[in-house]
Design a protein around this motif. Sequence first.
Motif, PDB file in Angstrom:
ATOM      1  N   THR A   6       0.858  -1.128   0.033  1.00  0.00           N
ATOM      2  CA  THR A   6      -0.002  -0.122   0.230  1.00  0.00           C
ATOM      3  C   THR A   6       0.921   1.453   0.011  1.00  0.00           C
ATOM      4  N   PHE A   7       0.253   2.348   0.025  1.00  0.00           N
ATOM      5  CA  PHE A   7       0.960   3.692  -0.125  1.00  0.00           C
ATOM      6  C   PHE A   7       0.443   4.348   1.138  1.00  0.00           C
ATOM      7  N   THR A   8       1.318   5.123   1.684  1.00  0.00           N
ATOM      8  CA  THR A   8       1.077   6.152   2.581  1.00  0.00           C
ATOM      9  C   THR A   8       1.732   7.290   2.775  1.00  0.00           C
ATOM     10  N   LEU A   9       1.267   8.591   3.035  1.00  0.00           N
ATOM     11  CA  LEU A   9       1.662   9.737   3.108  1.00  0.00           C
ATOM     12  C   LEU A   9       1.707  10.173   4.644  1.00  0.00           C
ATOM     13  N   ILE A  10       2.542  10.565   5.133  1.00  0.00           N
ATOM     14  CA  ILE A  10       2.568  11.233   6.493  1.00  0.00           C
ATOM     15  C   ILE A  10       2.703  12.845   6.400  1.00  0.00           C
ATOM     16  N   LYS A  11       1.850  13.396   6.850  1.00  0.00           N
ATOM     17  CA  LYS A  11       1.278  14.608   6.518  1.00  0.00           C
ATOM     18  C   LYS A  11       2.000  15.873   7.181  1.00  0.00           C
ATOM     19  N   PRO A  12       2.088  17.095   6.767  1.00  0.00           N
ATOM     20  CA  PRO A  12       3.090  18.175   7.310  1.00  0.00           C
ATOM     21  C   PRO A  12       2.751  18.396   8.782  1.00  0.00           C
ATOM     22  N   ASP A  13       1.491  18.237   9.513  1.00  0.00           N
ATOM     23  CA  ASP A  13       1.132  18.591  10.751  1.00  0.00           C
ATOM     24  C   ASP A  13       2.061  17.502  11.784  1.00  0.00           C
ATOM     25  N   ALA A  30       2.906  -2.522  13.566  1.00  0.00           N
ATOM     26  CA  ALA A  30       1.733  -3.361  13.186  1.00  0.00           C
ATOM     27  C   ALA A  30       1.976  -4.300  12.016  1.00  0.00           C
ATOM     28  N   GLY A  31       3.205  -4.416  11.958  1.00  0.00           N
ATOM     29  CA  GLY A  31       3.527  -5.672  10.890  1.00  0.00           C
ATOM     30  C   GLY A  31       3.954  -5.019   9.525  1.00  0.00           C
ATOM     31  N   PHE A  32       4.000  -3.812   9.354  1.00  0.00           N
ATOM     32  CA  PHE A  32       4.402  -3.417   7.839  1.00  0.00           C
ATOM     33  C   PHE A  32       5.667  -3.219   7.660  1.00  0.00           C
ATOM     34  N   LYS A  33       6.083  -3.645   6.646  1.00  0.00           N
ATOM     35  CA  LYS A  33       7.642  -3.432   6.111  1.00  0.00           C
ATOM     36  C   LYS A  33       7.683  -2.283   5.294  1.00  0.00           C
ATOM     37  N   ILE A  34       8.901  -1.452   5.583  1.00  0.00           N
ATOM     38  CA  ILE A  34       8.948  -0.279   4.806  1.00  0.00           C
ATOM     39  C   ILE A  34       9.791  -0.602   3.420  1.00  0.00           C
ATOM     40  N   ILE A  35       9.084  -0.584   2.290  1.00  0.00           N
ATOM     41  CA  ILE A  35       9.711  -0.731   1.029  1.00  0.00           C
ATOM     42  C   ILE A  35      10.472   0.531   0.473  1.00  0.00           C
ATOM     43  N   ALA A  36       9.703   1.631   0.510  1.00  0.00           N
ATOM     44  CA  ALA A  36      10.227   2.819   0.208  1.00  0.00           C
ATOM     45  C   ALA A  36       9.885   3.993   1.138  1.00  0.00           C
ATOM     46  N   ILE A  37      10.768   5.107   1.184  1.00  0.00           N
ATOM     47  CA  ILE A  37      10.589   5.974   2.151  1.00  0.00           C
ATOM     48  C   ILE A  37      11.530   7.440   1.772  1.00  0.00           C
ATOM     49  N   LYS A  38      10.701   8.695   1.822  1.00  0.00           N
ATOM     50  CA  LYS A  38      11.572   9.731   1.743  1.00  0.00           C
ATOM     51  C   LYS A  38      10.989  11.037   2.335  1.00  0.00           C
ATOM     52  N   VAL A  73       6.252  12.845   4.335  1.00  0.00           N
ATOM     53  CA  VAL A  73       6.953  11.765   4.260  1.00  0.00           C
ATOM     54  C   VAL A  73       6.242  10.450   3.529  1.00  0.00           C
ATOM     55  N   PRO A  74       6.110  10.350   2.163  1.00  0.00           N
ATOM     56  CA  PRO A  74       5.440   9.271   1.352  1.00  0.00           C
ATOM     57  C   PRO A  74       6.096   7.932   1.712  1.00  0.00           C
ATOM     58  N   MET A  75       5.350   6.970   1.384  1.00  0.00           N
ATOM     59  CA  MET A  75       6.099   5.393   2.082  1.00  0.00           C
ATOM     60  C   MET A  75       5.468   4.373   1.122  1.00  0.00           C
ATOM     61  N   ILE A  76       6.152   3.665   0.520  1.00  0.00           N
ATOM     62  CA  ILE A  76       5.437   2.174   0.266  1.00  0.00           C
ATOM     63  C   ILE A  76       5.589   0.925   1.398  1.00  0.00           C
ATOM     64  N   LEU A  77       4.315   0.440   1.623  1.00  0.00           N
ATOM     65  CA  LEU A  77       4.431  -0.400   2.686  1.00  0.00           C
ATOM     66  C   LEU A  77       4.194  -1.903   2.232  1.00  0.00           C
ATOM     67  N   ALA A 125      -3.075   2.787  -4.889  1.00  0.00           N
ATOM     68  CA  ALA A 125      -2.017   2.898  -4.299  1.00  0.00           C
ATOM     69  C   ALA A 125      -0.979   2.920  -5.241  1.00  0.00           C
ATOM     70  N   GLU A 126      -0.931   2.263  -6.429  1.00  0.00           N
ATOM     71  CA  GLU A 126      -0.050   2.063  -7.407  1.00  0.00           C
ATOM     72  C   GLU A 126       0.024   3.633  -8.264  1.00  0.00           C
ATOM     73  N   ILE A 127      -1.110   4.206  -8.499  1.00  0.00           N
ATOM     74  CA  ILE A 127      -1.056   5.584  -9.075  1.00  0.00           C
ATOM     75  C   ILE A 127      -0.325   6.613  -7.917  1.00  0.00           C
ATOM     76  N   GLU A 128      -0.968   6.443  -6.788  1.00  0.00           N
ATOM     77  CA  GLU A 128      -0.345   7.544  -5.773  1.00  0.00           C
ATOM     78  C   GLU A 128       1.233   7.145  -5.583  1.00  0.00           C
ATOM     79  N   GLY A 129       1.602   5.916  -5.614  1.00  0.00           N
ATOM     80  CA  GLY A 129       2.990   5.564  -5.313  1.00  0.00           C
ATOM     81  C   GLY A 129       3.806   5.969  -6.288  1.00  0.00           C
ATOM     82  N   SER A 130       3.419   5.739  -7.273  1.00  0.00           N
ATOM     83  CA  SER A 130       4.425   6.135  -8.625  1.00  0.00           C
ATOM     84  C   SER A 130       4.212   7.595  -8.856  1.00  0.00           C
ATOM     85  N   PHE A 131       3.545   8.425  -7.999  1.00  0.00           N
ATOM     86  CA  PHE A 131       3.615   9.843  -8.284  1.00  0.00           C
ATOM     87  C   PHE A 131       4.912  10.297  -7.375  1.00  0.00           C
ATOM     88  N   TYR A 132       5.093   9.654  -6.122  1.00  0.00           N
ATOM     89  CA  TYR A 132       6.450   9.917  -5.357  1.00  0.00           C
ATOM     90  C   TYR A 132       7.681   9.089  -5.780  1.00  0.00           C
TER      91      TYR A 132
END
Length: 140
Positions: A6-13, A30-38, A73-77, A125-132
């Motif tokens: 899945t794709f997640t985005l940690i927001k500015p707040d 919670a058991g999610f592995k971080i595949i990509a993060i920036k 902070v966008p991430m792929i999990l 998730a695919e669309i959002e992940g490939s944006f970042y």
Amino acid sequence: MRDNQTFTLIKPDVVSDGHLGEIVQSIQDAGFKIIAIKLTRLSRVEAMDFYGVHKEKPFFGKLIDFMISGPIVPMILEKENAIEDFRQLIGATNPALAEKGTIREKFGTSITKNAIHGSDSIDNAEIEGSFYFSKRELFV
Ligand code: CMP
């Protein structure tokens, strides 16, 4: 991206409030592995593109102003059943309605400043992940 990602985005707040480490830890716990993060920032044009689906909504301007207000902070999990399990972990879009113990209930302060995003489908998730992230960053 794969079915179990899945794709997640940690927001500015969250980043400006100093809760980034705590939230990343709770995602891993919670058991999610971080595949990509920036750590990155959106320009106004990029934010308007990323949230293009909401451009007719009354909250669009407020959403864009918030999303460009600081680093994100966008991430792929990765985890089995990642999309659904992650949406359970973060809770409802409006923190006031989010279930107790969820990330949005703990760290969100309004429907705009709701701490974190989680994709609602594999396609999104695919669309959002490939944006970042580039293909190279996703090891595909
Ligand atoms: P998210 O689902 O991560 O991405 C779109 C964002 O738009 C959503 O989080 C909220 O922050 C915001 N949003 C959605 N619905 C509303 C609403 N009714 N009023 C204000 N903001 C909203």
